[in-house]
Design an enzyme around this catalytic site. Structure first.
Site, short mmCIF file in Angstrom:
data_model
loop_
_atom_site.label_atom_id
_atom_site.label_comp_id
_atom_site.label_asym_id
_atom_site.label_seq_id
_atom_site.Cartn_x
_atom_site.Cartn_y
_atom_site.Cartn_z
N GLU A 1 1.77 5.37 17.69
CA GLU A 1 2.01 4.83 16.34
C GLU A 1 0.89 3.89 15.92
OE1 GLU A 1 6.03 3.42 15.65
OE2 GLU A 1 5.33 2.02 14.12
N LYS B 1 13.94 -2.00 17.36
CA LYS B 1 12.99 -0.88 17.51
C LYS B 1 11.57 -1.42 17.54
CE LYS B 1 10.26 2.66 16.11
NZ LYS B 1 8.86 2.61 15.62
N ASP C 1 10.47 3.77 33.83
CA ASP C 1 11.51 4.57 33.19
C ASP C 1 11.89 3.87 31.90
OD1 ASP C 1 13.82 5.78 32.33
OD2 ASP C 1 14.72 5.93 34.32
N HIS D 1 -0.53 -0.71 7.80
CA HIS D 1 -0.11 0.60 8.31
C HIS D 1 -0.89 1.72 7.62
CE1 HIS D 1 2.93 2.22 10.89
NE2 HIS D 1 3.20 3.16 10.02
C1 MEV Z 1 8.01 0.00 12.85
O1 MEV Z 1 7.71 0.87 13.91
C2 MEV Z 1 8.68 -1.26 13.37
C3 MEV Z 1 9.21 -2.21 12.29
O2 MEV Z 1 10.08 -1.52 11.40
C4 MEV Z 1 9.95 -3.31 13.00
C5 MEV Z 1 10.71 -4.25 12.08
O3 MEV Z 1 11.11 -3.84 10.97
O4 MEV Z 1 10.97 -5.38 12.54
C6 MEV Z 1 8.08 -2.76 11.45
#
Ligand code: MEV
Length: 390
Positions: free
Chosen positions: A84, A268, A284, A381
């Protein structure tokens, strides 16, 4: 872990070619020729065939590094395997910000794994539990010699506990937990063997039927935590007031503490960092993910894994979570690039590696929240996405 006296702060690294970056990292970490060639991918078909069934080839992902880390006063460059865009740059930036407050402070519990033995059709669960607990020492003694290496290194069995699950769709059951310090091993095989060996004794003592005998990935006896305190002035820029950014991070975290929809995205982002280091170091990562998400819901409500606060001119952050990782056996023995990446980290033991991983998770969260409460995530991004079109 050997200490590197030199700084992990690498300026201009981003603008170098891959070959130049390799030279910098090889010199920094004192790589030998084998380490350098492992950076080409490391795994060959023979090894792939030994790792899994039905292998038909190899599959690659980028290996990058996040410089700038200071963890417990030590300069560290962290290897990351990730596809990513933004994650690597974000982590390096967050580590640079954290340096303004002395970097990350980390800690961890002893590396204790939990194994579960499920007992069904137990005629009198209360009496069975009492009998099992009365026999605890004898039960532990019976399996004490199963893992002599772990024992020799100071690990071994730590406890046996009984839990009642009175109301499941399949009726009442007893669950026996076995706690084992597996030292530098992730310990899945060790704890599973111990559970399978002990289960018949538990059947005899309880009068019930043992069904599952397997580790729990909610390894909440094997925690790692990282903290940082950053002066709010470090967040100031031409466009943004440092205090506003720090306060925004606190408010964004409050959102993720209260709302599972936000918490899933917030966590995430933490796993963007955690999984990238876990992959690079042969862990793992599914086990780590399962444990982290279950821990995030430990009070019955799925929440942010982090705490952020602003006080006396500092932004304070903390991440604590289960981290069952190993630095011996498995992929760490078989995959040359994993060995090289561990070497870049100074050949940490399992607890040290868990602490590096949790610091990477906190850094990633800091970077995401900082961007989200200021310019938004898309600016950086999309610039990085543009690289893909070239
Ligand atoms: C993107 O991979 C991760 C984010 O969405 C995490 C977040 O919103 O805190 C930018």
């Amino acid at each position: 872990m050997t200490t590197n006296e030199h700084s992990s702060r690498l300026t201009g690294f981003y603008n170098q070619t891959i070959a130049e970056r390799r030279d910098v990292i090889a010199a920094w970490a004192e790589f030998d020729a084998a380490d350098r060639s492992a950076l080409d991918g490391g795994l060959d078909e023979n090894m792939a065939d030994r790792l899994v069934e039905n292998a038909i080839g190899l599959f690659s992902l980028p290996l990058a590094v996040a410089p700038n880390f200071v963890i417990n006063g030590r300069e560290i460059i962290i290897p990351l395997v990730i596809e990513e865009p933004s994650v690597v740059a974000a982590m390096a930036n967050a580590a640079r910000l954290a340096r303004a407050g002395g970097g990350f402070r980390t800690g961890s519990s002893e590396p204790v794994m939990i194994g579960q033995m499920q007992l069904l059709d137990v005629p009198n669960p209360a009496a069975a539990a009492a009998r099992i607990l009365d026999e605890k020492e004898a039960l532990l003694a019976q399996i004490a010699d199963l893992h002599p290496t772990i024992r020799k290194l100071g690990g071994g069995l730590r406890d046996l506990q009984v839990r009642f699950l009175n109301d499941t769709p399949a009726g009442a059951m007893l669950v026996v937990h076995l706690l084992m310090d597996t030292r530098d091993a992730m310990g899945a095989n060790a704890i599973n063997t111990a559970c399978e060996t002990l289960a018949p004794e538990l059947e005899a003592l309880s009068g019930g039927r043992a069904l599952l005998r397997i580790l729990s990935n909610l390894s909440d006896q094997r925690l790692a935590w990282a903290e940082c305190s950053i002066p709010v002035s470090a967040f100031a820029s031409d466009e943004y007031d440092g205090e506003d950014v720090a306060q925004g991070i606190y408010e964004a975290n409050a959102f993720a503490l209260a709302d599972p929809y936000r918490a899933a995205t917030h966590n995430k982002g933490i796993f963007n960092g955690i999984d990238a280091v876990a992959l690079a170091t042969g862990q793992d990562w599914r086990a780590i993910g399962a444990g982290g998400h279950a821990y995030a819901a430990r009070d019955g409500h799925y929440r942010a894994l982090t705490a952020w606060d602003v006080a006396q001119g500092y932004l304070y952050g903390r991440l604590e979570m289960p981290l069952a990782v190993g630095t011996v056996g498995g992929m760490t023995r078989l995959h040359p690039a994993v060995r090289t990446n561990l070497r870049l980290l100074g050949d940490p033991n399992a607890r040290e590696l868990a602490e590096i991983i949790v610091a990477a998770g906190l850094a990633q969260n800091l970077a995401a929240l900082r961007a989200l409460v200021s310019e938004g995530i898309q600016r950086g991004h999309m610039a990085l996405h543009a690289r893909r079109q070239r």
